[in-house]
Design an enzyme around this catalytic site. Sequence first.
Site, PDB file in Angstrom:
ATOM      1  N   MET A  93       0.843  -1.196   0.000  1.00 18.22           N
ATOM      2  CA  MET A  93       0.000   0.000   0.000  1.00 18.22           C
ATOM      3  C   MET A  93       0.882   1.251   0.000  1.00 18.22           C
ATOM      4  SD  MET A  93      -3.466  -0.899   1.986  1.00 18.22           S
ATOM      5  CE  MET A  93      -2.872  -0.689   3.643  1.00 18.22           C
ATOM      6  N   GLY A 133      11.165  -3.061   5.443  1.00 21.28           N
ATOM      7  CA  GLY A 133      10.458  -4.351   5.400  1.00 21.28           C
ATOM      8  C   GLY A 133      10.000  -4.669   3.980  1.00 21.28           C
ATOM      9  N   HIS A 134       9.393  -3.666   3.317  1.00 23.57           N
ATOM     10  CA  HIS A 134       8.953  -3.888   1.932  1.00 23.57           C
ATOM     11  C   HIS A 134      10.155  -4.107   1.014  1.00 23.57           C
ATOM     12  CE1 HIS A 134       5.653  -1.157   3.478  1.00 23.57           C
ATOM     13  NE2 HIS A 134       4.947  -2.161   2.992  1.00 23.57           N
ATOM     14  N   GLN A 156     -10.362  -2.452   2.437  1.00 21.09           N
ATOM     15  CA  GLN A 156      -9.897  -3.145   3.639  1.00 21.09           C
ATOM     16  C   GLN A 156      -9.870  -2.254   4.877  1.00 21.09           C
ATOM     17  OE1 GLN A 156      -6.046  -4.018   1.592  1.00 21.09           O
ATOM     18  NE2 GLN A 156      -5.167  -3.783   3.614  1.00 21.09           N
ATOM     19  N   SER A 215       6.737  -0.781  10.226  1.00 24.12           N
ATOM     20  CA  SER A 215       5.371  -0.660   9.734  1.00 24.12           C
ATOM     21  C   SER A 215       5.171   0.770   9.247  1.00 24.12           C
ATOM     22  CB  SER A 215       4.392  -0.936  10.881  1.00 24.12           C
ATOM     23  OG  SER A 215       3.120  -0.406  10.576  1.00 24.12           O
TER      24      SER A 215
HETATM   25  O1  PAF Z   1      -0.218  -5.817   3.438  1.00 27.62           O
HETATM   26  C1  PAF Z   1      -0.634  -4.868   2.730  1.00 27.62           C
HETATM   27  O2  PAF Z   1       0.050  -3.860   2.541  1.00 27.62           O
HETATM   28  C2  PAF Z   1      -2.017  -4.952   2.119  1.00 27.62           C
HETATM   29  O3  PAF Z   1      -2.919  -5.573   2.973  1.00 27.62           O
HETATM   30  C3  PAF Z   1      -2.032  -5.601   0.732  1.00 27.62           C
HETATM   31  C4  PAF Z   1      -1.618  -7.071   0.798  1.00 27.62           C
HETATM   32  C5  PAF Z   1      -1.096  -4.850  -0.205  1.00 27.62           C
HETATM   33  C6  PAF Z   1      -3.443  -5.551   0.138  1.00 27.62           C
HETATM   34  O4  PAF Z   1      -3.899  -4.244   0.015  1.00 27.62           O
END
Ligand code: PAF
Length: 277
Positions: A26, A32-33, A57, A182
Amino acid sequence: MKIFHDIAPLRAALKNAGRVVLVPTMGNLHEGHITLVRDARKHGDAVVATVFVNRLQFRPGEDFDKYPRTLSADAKYLEDAGAEFLFAPAEDVMYPTPQYFHVDVPDELATILEGEFRPGHFRGVATVVMKLFQIVQPDAALFGKKDYQQMLVLSALVREFNMPIEVIAGDTIRAEDGLALSSRNGFLSATERAEAPRLHRLLERLVASVRSGDKKFEQLENAVMAELKQNAWSPDYVAIRRRSDLQAPSADTGAGHLVVVAAAKLGSTRLIDNIEI
Ligand code: PAF
């Protein structure tokens, strides 16, 4: 790195890309990413990262509006980490009409733990990830273990819909003081940031007790909840569960099959963490 905002040109570019590995995000990326993207490179020929803040979500009152949108910084980060493609659709590309079809996540996974406190969250996650899978048609996809329940939901989604996608779990990356990285850490004040590693410290203490043979799980969970409360946290849950399905373990479920998961609010920021036992 090639950046796409629309589906058709992305699909055309991926036609001859070889084994495609997807890293959905997102945005507001952190180490982390980036570690997921670097890992992804080892699993295929082309890494496609996606940046999309998925309204489905978030519940009303959650942080959808204030979720940081930092696309140009994210693109630079992803390029440096070695992603070949970035898909960053606008909302009307992902949802050109209202999304009437949704992925229904079974209650056993959708209404426990995170799902109890964020009803509908996993339906939104599973729906957008299903769409990303259809758009990108990856051979593999990486998801961070920090969102443990999400990882289980998405692994089950792939399995039950017979999708030819390998789901790969990426380890949680932590700051030096133990705080799990995060995007939401950026919401913490300086005082809260100094307090935040307590969550991980307490989980580590609980893990040490279980590993040394303590089976009084409820007592251990309650002790962590109490200590969080004493330090001005509002815990939602601290739970020792089976790794495989996040259900309560039986007395003979041993270390190696357990995970402790937790969520707690510090000020207005909700943090989650877990440790496999
Ligand atoms: O973990 C996230 O950042 C989100 O839940 C995802 C998997 C990209 C779905 O929007």
